[in-house]
Design a protein around this motif. Sequence first.
Motif, mmCIF file in Angstrom:
data_model
loop_
_atom_site.group_PDB
_atom_site.id
_atom_site.type_symbol
_atom_site.label_atom_id
_atom_site.label_comp_id
_atom_site.label_asym_id
_atom_site.label_seq_id
_atom_site.Cartn_x
_atom_site.Cartn_y
_atom_site.Cartn_z
ATOM 1 N N ASP A 81 0.832 -1.207 0.000
ATOM 2 C CA ASP A 81 0.000 0.000 0.000
ATOM 3 C C ASP A 81 0.863 1.253 0.000
ATOM 4 O OD1 ASP A 81 -2.245 -1.591 0.007
ATOM 5 O OD2 ASP A 81 -2.586 -1.406 2.177
ATOM 6 N N GLY A 84 2.464 1.693 -3.347
ATOM 7 C CA GLY A 84 1.459 2.153 -4.307
ATOM 8 C C GLY A 84 1.211 3.648 -4.185
ATOM 9 N N LYS A 85 1.130 4.130 -2.959
ATOM 10 C CA LYS A 85 0.935 5.569 -2.745
ATOM 11 C C LYS A 85 2.124 6.363 -3.258
ATOM 12 C CE LYS A 85 -1.988 5.019 1.334
ATOM 13 N NZ LYS A 85 -2.061 5.164 2.795
ATOM 14 N N LYS A 86 3.333 5.893 -2.962
ATOM 15 C CA LYS A 86 4.524 6.592 -3.421
ATOM 16 C C LYS A 86 4.629 6.584 -4.940
ATOM 17 C CE LYS A 86 7.259 5.922 0.753
ATOM 18 N NZ LYS A 86 8.467 5.336 1.343
ATOM 19 N N ASP A 88 2.136 6.395 -7.000
ATOM 20 C CA ASP A 88 1.105 7.314 -7.500
ATOM 21 C C ASP A 88 1.581 8.759 -7.433
ATOM 22 O OD1 ASP A 88 -0.623 5.259 -8.078
ATOM 23 O OD2 ASP A 88 -1.775 5.455 -6.207
ATOM 24 N N THR A 89 2.228 9.134 -6.323
ATOM 25 C CA THR A 89 2.716 10.523 -6.220
ATOM 26 C C THR A 89 3.819 10.780 -7.238
ATOM 27 O OG1 THR A 89 4.250 9.902 -4.463
ATOM 28 C CG2 THR A 89 2.100 10.757 -3.792
ATOM 29 N N THR A 91 4.216 9.225 -10.078
ATOM 30 C CA THR A 91 3.567 9.231 -11.390
ATOM 31 C C THR A 91 2.879 10.567 -11.646
ATOM 32 O OG1 THR A 91 3.186 6.859 -11.201
ATOM 33 C CG2 THR A 91 1.905 8.016 -12.855
ATOM 34 N N ASN A 92 2.225 11.096 -10.623
ATOM 35 C CA ASN A 92 1.582 12.404 -10.775
ATOM 36 C C ASN A 92 2.610 13.493 -11.044
ATOM 37 O OD1 ASN A 92 -0.972 11.370 -10.421
ATOM 38 N ND2 ASN A 92 -0.986 11.732 -8.212
ATOM 39 N N ASP A 95 3.833 13.016 -14.596
ATOM 40 C CA ASP A 95 2.785 13.440 -15.535
ATOM 41 C C ASP A 95 2.717 14.961 -15.618
ATOM 42 O OD1 ASP A 95 2.083 10.871 -16.219
ATOM 43 O OD2 ASP A 95 0.369 10.761 -14.833
#
Length: 107
Positions: A81, A84-86, A88-89, A91-92, A95
């Motif tokens: 988890d 996954g959060k790291k 996502d950050t 990736t954001n 992006d």
Amino acid sequence: METRDIVFSIVMVVSAFVLTYVWLGRFKYSPANSLIVLAAIVMVGALAAMLLSLDMRMRKIEEQLDLRERSLRINIQSVEDNMGKKIDTVTNVVDDAMETFNRRNYR
């Protein structure tokens, strides 16, 4: 410890008594026969106790392994988890950086 294990232990001791008594009865009777029968009963009783002790230890080890497996599963899930959060950050952020880079190139 299950009752089945205790019953099997009792059967072991009784069968050792009967087997030793009948086997020694085929020979000439002497007072030492009762000592031999008693020794056989004690030996089989000790063997039964050892087997029951081994069974209890194995069950305890199995429970400890189950507890460790659960804790590892929970730890792995929490690490998953967090990763996954790291991700996502990151990736954001990537992006956003790509989006700003593309904006600059198209102007």
